[in-house]
Design a protein around this motif. Structure first.
Motif: not given
Lengths: 252, 280
Positions: B166-167, B180, B184-185, B278-280, B169-171
């Motif tokens: 989902t992360l 990217r 980045k994600v 998790y860290r972004i 896809e969000a990006s």
């Protein structure tokens, strides 16, 4: 009214599965169109073809034409990234970036693309959050983690993030199905307001929701379009027996 | 009825005891190694050990400073090349790869990480040492890098797979290109796990001796350049341990102690990072 998005004999295959069969629908500009149908009827699959999210799965194949403003987004040489900037998407489960603040989540589209203009950021954040009616609730804690928000607030944040990059079309994949009734109501009110600026296509398996928020409704069953038209007409005097059965709750 | 309950309890105790015994059997050798090495090495650890190079045979004292520096340099050079290849390879596997190509790469990586390290050393010898007509730190680093790549590749891949779709896809839905998004994600979400993999790979090659035998060769003095033979801790331990001199043996024990402490620290740090979320 102008047709913003147009599906012309769209077929979608996943490997050997024929998920969407020969579907043609028109989506008028600045309106809300609901795609309804029982689980597994291909409505999410259809929705995700409109911003080329299937490109990630090598086994997915989209045939037919999908036009945005009259030009086919699957034409050779069309960059899916540029399509996704024009056609935004809100997902079923709220998916804010977990380690970003509320503020950063709103401008994530700019930040991740590395083209954030600092002086404009505040403005974008404020307008976007106001447009989703979240500003008053979060304006004093913009720098706190987005995961501290409630589910409904997270979903509105995701919508703010989507409109922050100024799309023309917004796809919503059951945006309220993971939310409580009050948050759902807020999202529905929001959709009503958003259509002034955007063309909205929403997938839902909640028929009351479709009836409440949409101007047009398309009923999909087993990958085929059964009926499509003005919501009022679909819900009161459907032409097809199948549509009537589904709407009156006889199956699905 | 009562009898069967008693019997069940007895069985329970029996099995618990068996498992405790097995645990002890696993922990005992580790403890043994650690205690023994500390006992043998601790006396020879001194400031000299960390600052001096080995003294000529017969002279007392000296240290392994050149070996420590050499190990650092060679592991650094190996990491510089090996880590990006491993990490980008893993991104390719999870984010881009077609199924057949990915399977082939995965298989190759698994075979490579199962290859005895002495063979990696021989390959580096024939590909680098022979054509360049001399042993060199660079050849050593290349051999170590070859060992690091599959480890980093596989651990990074596992970590990337755990990042929720989902992360991504969000990006992507925000119009962020796949490359990217991957960097980045996805990669950033998996940072802690990837770091763990890197540290474990470093810990693994820090103790490798065999691949350096025919490549870096070892050196009793400071290494002059990447194109000359260079000392490394495991090599010095090997050379000193098989020498006939008592004080060289002591240095070897001290070297072993340093190596074990470094590995221990790396593993602990790796565990610490592994626990981060998790860290972004």
């Amino acid at each position: 009214m102008n047709n913003k998005v147009q599906l012309d004999q769209v077929n979608i295959h996943f490997g050997k599965t024929h998920a969407v069969k020969n579907v043609s629908i028109l989506f008028p500009e600045n309106s809300v169109t609901a795609i309804i149908g029982p689980s597994g009827c291909g409505k999410s699959t259809l929705l995700r073809s409109i911003n080329r999210m299937h490109d990630l799965f090598p086994s997915a194949r989209v045939e037919g034409r999908i036009l945005v403003d009259g030009s086919d987004i699957y034409d050779k040489g069309v960059d899916p990234v540029s399509i996704r900037r024009r056609v935004g998407m809100v997902f079923q489960k709220p998916n804010p970036f977990p380690a970003m603040s509320i503020y950063d989540n709103v401008i994530a589209g700019y930040k991740l693309n590395g083209r954030m203009v600092k002086s404009e950021a505040d403005d974008i954040v404020e307008t976007s959050l106001k447009r989703v009616a979240l500003w008053e609730e979060v304006k004093d804690r913009l720098k706190t983690n987005a995961m501290n928000l409630s589910g409904g607030q997270q979903q509105r944040l995701c919508i703010a993030r989507t409109i922050a990059v100024k799309p023309e079309v917004i796809l919503m994949d059951e945006p309220a199905s993971a939310l409580d009734p009050i948050s759902t109501l807020k999202i529905e009110e929001l959709i009503e307001e958003l259509k002034e600026r955007y063309t909205i296509i929403i997938v839902t398996h909640n028929m009351q929701q479709a009836a409440r928020v949409s101007d047009y409704t398309a009923f999909l069953y087993m990958g085929e379009l059964v009926e499509c038209g003005e919501t009022k007409k679909i819900f009161t005097t459907p032409e097809q027996k199948q549509t009537e059965d589904y709407i009156t709750g006889r199956f699905g | 009825m009562m009898r069967s309950v008693a019997w069940r309890n007895t069985k329970n105790h029996l099995m618990t005891a068996l498992m405790l015994a097995a645990t002890a059997a696993v922990l005992f050798p580790l403890l043994l190694i650690f205690v023994h090495i500390v006992k043998m090495g601790i006396d020879s650890l001194s400031v000299d050990f960390f600052t001096q190079i080995p003294k000529p045979t017969g002279e007392q004292g000296g240290g392994m400073a050149n070996g420590m520096l050499g190990s650092l340099i060679m592991i650094g050079a190996a990491s510089l090349v090996g880590l990006p290849i491993g990490i980008f390879g893993a991104i390719y596997l999870t984010e881009y790869g077609g199924s057949r190509m990915s399977a082939a790469i995965r298989f190759a990586a698994d075979v490579l990480s199962g290859t005895p390290s002495i063979i990696t050393g021989l390959v580096a010898y024939s590909l680098l040492v022979v054509p360049m007509k001399g042993f060199s730190a660079m050849a050593g680093a290349a051999a170590l890098g070859m060992i690091m790549v599959p480890i980093v590749l596989r651990t990074t891949e596992e970590q990337l797979k755990m990042v929720p779709g989902t992360l991504r896809e969000a990006s992507l839905a925000l119009g962020v290109p796949l490359w990217r998004t991957s960097l980045k994600v996805t990669l950033r979400s998996a940072t802690s796990g990837v770091l763990t993999g890197i540290l474990l790979a470093i810990a693994r090659v820090a103790g490798e001796t065999a691949p350096l035998l025919f490549t870096a060769l070892g050196n009793q003095f400071w290494g002059k350049s990447l194109f000359a033979p260079m000392a490394a801790i495991p090599l010095q331990i090997f050379t000193f341990a098989i020498s006939p001199y008592e004080d060289w043996h002591r240095l070897a024990w001290a070297g072993a102690l340093v190596l074990v402490v470094v590995m221990f620290t790396l593993s602990l740090t790796a565990r610490y990072f592994g626990r981060q979320k998790y860290r972004i």
